[in-house]
Design a protein around this motif. Structure first.
Motif, PDB file in Angstrom:
ATOM      1  N   PHE A 170       0.843  -1.203   0.000  1.00  0.00           N
ATOM      2  CA  PHE A 170       0.000   0.000   0.000  1.00  0.00           C
ATOM      3  C   PHE A 170       0.876   1.250   0.000  1.00  0.00           C
ATOM      4  O   PHE A 170       0.618   2.198  -0.747  1.00  0.00           O
ATOM      5  CB  PHE A 170      -0.943  -0.005   1.216  1.00  0.00           C
ATOM      6  CG  PHE A 170      -2.148  -0.902   1.014  1.00  0.00           C
ATOM      7  CD1 PHE A 170      -3.303  -0.422   0.416  1.00  0.00           C
ATOM      8  CD2 PHE A 170      -2.135  -2.233   1.407  1.00  0.00           C
ATOM      9  CE1 PHE A 170      -4.419  -1.235   0.217  1.00  0.00           C
ATOM     10  CE2 PHE A 170      -3.239  -3.053   1.215  1.00  0.00           C
ATOM     11  CZ  PHE A 170      -4.386  -2.556   0.616  1.00  0.00           C
TER      12      PHE A 170
ATOM     13  N   ASP B 290      -6.439   2.812   5.665  1.00  0.00           N
ATOM     14  CA  ASP B 290      -7.523   3.564   5.014  1.00  0.00           C
ATOM     15  C   ASP B 290      -8.384   2.646   4.155  1.00  0.00           C
ATOM     16  O   ASP B 290      -9.459   3.050   3.687  1.00  0.00           O
ATOM     17  CB  ASP B 290      -6.938   4.669   4.107  1.00  0.00           C
ATOM     18  CG  ASP B 290      -6.316   5.793   4.923  1.00  0.00           C
ATOM     19  OD1 ASP B 290      -6.675   5.912   6.117  1.00  0.00           O
ATOM     20  OD2 ASP B 290      -5.475   6.528   4.377  1.00  0.00           O
ATOM     21  N   HIS B 291      -7.894   1.421   3.900  1.00  0.00           N
ATOM     22  CA  HIS B 291      -8.611   0.524   2.984  1.00  0.00           C
ATOM     23  C   HIS B 291      -9.111  -0.745   3.641  1.00  0.00           C
ATOM     24  O   HIS B 291     -10.113  -1.316   3.209  1.00  0.00           O
ATOM     25  CB  HIS B 291      -7.685   0.128   1.813  1.00  0.00           C
ATOM     26  CG  HIS B 291      -7.311   1.292   0.957  1.00  0.00           C
ATOM     27  ND1 HIS B 291      -8.059   1.680  -0.135  1.00  0.00           N
ATOM     28  CD2 HIS B 291      -6.285   2.166   1.039  1.00  0.00           C
ATOM     29  CE1 HIS B 291      -7.506   2.746  -0.690  1.00  0.00           C
ATOM     30  NE2 HIS B 291      -6.423   3.063   0.000  1.00  0.00           N
TER      31      HIS B 291
ATOM     32  N   GLU C  99      -0.431   4.838  -0.567  1.00  0.00           N
ATOM     33  CA  GLU C  99      -1.648   4.704   0.242  1.00  0.00           C
ATOM     34  C   GLU C  99      -1.310   4.130   1.618  1.00  0.00           C
ATOM     35  O   GLU C  99      -0.219   3.591   1.825  1.00  0.00           O
ATOM     36  CB  GLU C  99      -2.625   3.732  -0.450  1.00  0.00           C
ATOM     37  CG  GLU C  99      -2.994   4.110  -1.858  1.00  0.00           C
ATOM     38  CD  GLU C  99      -4.106   5.149  -1.936  1.00  0.00           C
ATOM     39  OE1 GLU C  99      -4.878   5.273  -0.976  1.00  0.00           O
ATOM     40  OE2 GLU C  99      -4.185   5.836  -2.979  1.00  0.00           O
ATOM     41  N   LYS C 100      -2.317   4.217   2.518  1.00  0.00           N
ATOM     42  CA  LYS C 100      -2.159   3.596   3.840  1.00  0.00           C
ATOM     43  C   LYS C 100      -3.110   2.411   3.921  1.00  0.00           C
ATOM     44  O   LYS C 100      -4.307   2.560   3.618  1.00  0.00           O
ATOM     45  CB  LYS C 100      -2.536   4.618   4.933  1.00  0.00           C
ATOM     46  CG  LYS C 100      -1.319   5.233   5.581  1.00  0.00           C
ATOM     47  CD  LYS C 100      -1.677   6.359   6.488  1.00  0.00           C
ATOM     48  CE  LYS C 100      -2.210   5.854   7.824  1.00  0.00           C
ATOM     49  NZ  LYS C 100      -2.611   6.996   8.682  1.00  0.00           N
TER      50      LYS C 100
ATOM     51  N   ILE D 159      -7.193   0.903  -6.115  1.00  0.00           N
ATOM     52  CA  ILE D 159      -6.006   1.766  -6.182  1.00  0.00           C
ATOM     53  C   ILE D 159      -5.391   1.703  -7.583  1.00  0.00           C
ATOM     54  O   ILE D 159      -5.022   2.720  -8.171  1.00  0.00           O
ATOM     55  CB  ILE D 159      -4.968   1.344  -5.108  1.00  0.00           C
ATOM     56  CG1 ILE D 159      -5.544   1.601  -3.717  1.00  0.00           C
ATOM     57  CG2 ILE D 159      -3.653   2.070  -5.288  1.00  0.00           C
ATOM     58  CD1 ILE D 159      -4.735   0.972  -2.586  1.00  0.00           C
TER      59      ILE D 159
END
Ligand SMILES: Cc1cc2nc3c(=O)[nH]c(=O)nc-3n(C[C@H](O)[C@H](O)[C@H](O)COP(=O)(O)OP(=O)(O)OC[C@H]3O[C@@H](n4cnc5c(N)ncnc54)[C@H](O)[C@@H]3O)c2cc1C
Length: 516
Positions: free
Chosen positions: A69, A78-79, A74-75, A234
Motif C-alpha cells: 500500500f 484507510d482501505h 496509500e495507507k 487503487i
C-alpha cells in the motif's frame, strides 16, 4: 513523452499489484483477465447471502501488505479493517486432544504442559528459531532478486543456507523441541499452506509458525477479497485498465522478444513489456511457442491440490470456530498418499473456515457459511483418480468428524447448497498446471535462484509475477513477487528501451501497421 506500455496476463493478486506498481511509476498498463472478475485463487463466491473466499482465509504478514500500500502512495488502514484472530485456530486430533494455538503464552503453557512436561520450553525455542528463519529469509532470500547463480550461492549466502536449515527436513527437526507426535504435527502441518509435506519441507519453514503466533493471523472486514478489491481500486485510480472475460490464447514472439498477445476472440494486443501472472508453467506450456523450458517444468515438483466444499447452511453452528484444523490418521503416511500416491489419504485431514464467527455479514442472520479444505494429490495421468468418489469420501469424513468431535450431527440436513472444487476445477478455472492449488513446489531445488526466474531467459521483455515464480506462494509472498518483478523491470528498463527501438527499426519493415 509517450508512456512505456505494459500488458499483464492475469488479474490475480500478483498481476494486480504489479500493474499498480508499474502504473505508479509511469507505465500505461492493461490487465487481461480470463474470468469476469479479478482475484484468481483469492476470488470470492457470493450466493444467497453467503460469502465465501475461494482460496485464502488467513491474512498473514500484514507488514508486507502495508509495504505494498505504501509503495502505491496509500495507507493500508484507510482501505482494510483488520481484526486479529486469536486463538488463531483450534487443532483437533482424532484421539480427542484439542489445542488452541494462541499468542497468549499463559494459555499455551497450560495446554502444552498437559501434553508433555517440557513442551512449553520446546515451544519457546521453536518459535525463537522460527523468528530467526523468518528475518533471515525475508532479508536475504525471499525479499530480493537473484540475477545470477553466483549471487545466490555466494560465499556470504552459503553459511546462511545452513543456518536456515534448508537441507534439514522440517518434521524431523521438530524432534529437537517436542517428543509427542501430536505436538510435532501441530507445529508443522502449516507447511500445507505452501502445498508441501512437512516430512519433505525444509526446516526453514518453522518461520510460518513464528509469523502466525508473533505477527498474528488477521481477518479483513468483508473477507479476504476485501484485500483484492482495495488493490484493484487503487490500481484503477492509478490508471490501470482491466479487461475481463479476455483469455489470452497465444503469446507472439520474435527472436528474443515478445511482440504481443492474441486473445481467444482473435484480437491482437501489443506493448513494450509483458508480465505473465497466470501460472508460470501454463504460460510456458500453453501460451509461448514450443520450448525446452516447458518440458523441464514437467519434471519439477508441484504442490498438492485440494477438494473444497463451500456450504451455505440454514442454521448457525457456534461450536465451529473461525479456523479449525482436524488432523487424522498416520501423519507421515497421509502425506505420502497425497504427495506420492497423488490421492486422498485413507484418513483425510481437513480445515474448516467459518467466517461468520468474526464477520456476521458473511452469512444471512441465524445461518452459517462453511468452507472446508481437504488436501489431496494433484492431477496425475498415471494414477487412477476418480474425483467423484474421492469427493464423496472426503465429504463423509468431514460429516463424521464434525458430528463426533463437535456434536454437529445434523449438518447434512441443513446444507442449502454446495459448491465443490477439486483438482480438475482448479486447472480448468485458473489454468493451474496439474491442478496444483499452490503452484510449483518450494523444496530446496525450487526456491531462490533455482525457482523459475521472474524474467524469461530468452524473451527479454517477458516478466512473471505470481505464485510459481520467485519467491513463491501465499498472498504476502506474491505481493513480494510483484515488488521484485517491478524492481527488475525498472532496473532493466534502460536496456529494454534501447532494444525496443532496435526492434521497431528492424520490425517496421516486416510487419504491416496494426498487426502484432
Ligand atoms: C485453497 C487455497 C487456500 C489458500 N490459503 C491461503 C491463505 O490462507 N493465505 C495466503 O496468504 N495464501 C493462501 N493461498 C495461496 C494464495 O491464494 C495464492 O498464492 C495467490 O492467490 C496466488 O496469486 P497469483 O496472482 O500468483 O495467481 P492467481 O490467483 O492464480 O491469478 C492468476 C490469474 O490469471 C488468470 N489467467 C489464467 N490464465 C489466463 C489467460 N490465458 N488469460 C488471462 N488470464 C488468465 C486467472 O484466471 C487468475 O485470475 C491459498 C490458495 C489456495 C488455492
Amino acid at each position: 513523452m509517450q508512456k512505456p506500455t505494459a500488458l499483464v496476463i492475469g488479474a490475480g493478486i500478483g498481476g494486480i499489484a504489479t500493474a499498480a506498481r508499474l502504473a505508479k511509476n509511469g507505465y500505461d498498463v492493461t490487465v487481461l483477465e480470463k474470468e469476469l472478475t479479478p482475484g484468481g485463487r483469492a476470488n470470492q463466491i457470493i450466493r444467497d447471502g453467503h460469502r465465501f473466499d475461494i482460496g485464502p482465509t488467513l491474512f498473514l504478514m500484514p507488514e508486507i501488505w502495508e509495504e505494498t500500500f505504501a509503495a502505491l502512495g496509500e495507507k493500508m488502514s484507510d482501505h482494510l479493517e483488520l481484526r486479529r484472530i486469536d486463538p488463531t485456530y483450534k487443532v483437533h486430533f482424532d484421539d480427542g486432544l484439542q489445542l488452541e494455538l494462541t499468542s497468549n503464552m499463559g494459555d499455551m503453557q497450560t495446554q502444552l504442559e498437559k501434553v508433555e512436561k517440557t513442551a512449553f520450553t520446546g515451544f519457546l525455542n521453536y518459535i525463537a528459531e522460527g523468528n530467526k528463519h523468518y528475518k533471515m529469509s525475508v532479508e536475504k532470500f525471499v525479499g530480493r532478486n537473484f540475477y545470477n547463480i553466483f549471487e545466490y550461492f555466494s560465499l556470504g549466502n552459503l553459511p546462511l543456507l545452513f543456518q536456515l536449515k534448508a537441507l534439514r527436513k522440517h518434521y524431523a527437526n521438530t524432534s529437537r523441541f517436542f517428543k509427542d507426535e501430536r505436538l510435532k504435527a501441530a507445529f508443522t502441518f502449516q507447511n500445507m499452506y505452501l502445498g508441501l509435506s512437512p516430512c519433505d519441507a525444509p526446516a526453514t519453514y518453522s518461520l510460518l509458525q513464528y509469523t502466525e503466533l508473533a505477527e498474528g493471523v488477521w481477518y479483513p472486514k468483508g473477507g479476504m477479497y476485501a484485500g483484492i478489491q482495495a488493490l484493484v481500486k487503487i490500481a484503477e485510480r492509478l490508471g490501470v485498465k482491466f479487461i475481463y472475460n479476455a483469455p489470452v490464447k497465444r503469446i507472439i514472439t520474435s527472436k528474443n522478444r515478445v511482440l504481443g498477445v492474441v486473445l481467444e476472440n482473435g484480437n491482437p494486443l501489443t506493448a513494450d513489456i509483458f508480465v505473465g501472472n497466470a501460472d508460470l508453467p501454463y504460460i510456458y506450456k500453453e501460451l509461448l511457442p514450443k520450448n525446452n523450458e516447458a518440458k523441464k517444468l514437467d519434471n519439477k515438483l508441484y504442490t498438492c491440490s485440494t477438494i473444497m466444499f463451500y456450504w451455505g447452511v440454514d442454521k448457525e453452528y457456534p461450536q465451529i470456530g473461525h479456523h479449525n484444523v482436524f488432523l487424522g490418521g498416520d501423519y507421515k503416511a497421509s502425506f505420502d498418499q497425497i504427495f506420492e500416491g497423488h490421492t486422498l489419504p485413507e484418513v483425510p485431514s481437513f480445515y474448516v473456515h467459518a467466517p461468520a464467527r468474526t464477520d456476521k455479514a458473511a452469512a444471512p442472520e441465524g445461518q452459517d457459511t462453511l468452507y472446508v479444505l481437504v488436501p489431496v494429490g494433484h492431477l496425475d495421468a498415471r494414477s487412477k483418480q476418480d474425483w467423484d468418489a474421492l469427493v464423496n469420501r472426503a465429504r463423509e469424513t468431514v460429516f463424521t468428524r464434525l458430528a463426533k468431535e463437535l456434536g454437529v450431527d445434523d449438518l447434512k440436513e441443513h446444507i442449502k447448497f454446495e459448491i465443490v472444487y477439486h483438482p480438475n476445477i482448479w486447472k480448468e478455472r485458473f489454468n493451474l498446471e496439474k491442478g496444483a492449488a499452490f503452484g510449483l513446489s518450494h523444496n530446496f531445488w525450487q526456491v531462490g535462484y533455482l525457482r523459475p526466474q521472474n524474467r524469461h531467459k530468452q524473451y527479454k521483455n517477458l516478466y512473471f509475477a505470481g505464485a510459481s515464480t520467485h519467491p513463491g506462494t501465499g498472498l504476502p509472498i506474491v505481493l513480494l513477487s510483484a515488488r521484485l518483478t517491478t524492481e527488475r523491470i525498472f532496473k532493466e528498463a534502460g536496456t529494454i528501451a534501447v532494444q525496443n527501438l532496435n526492434y521497431m527499426a528492424d520490425h517496421a519493415r516486416k510487419v504491416p501497421t496494426g498487426q502484432v
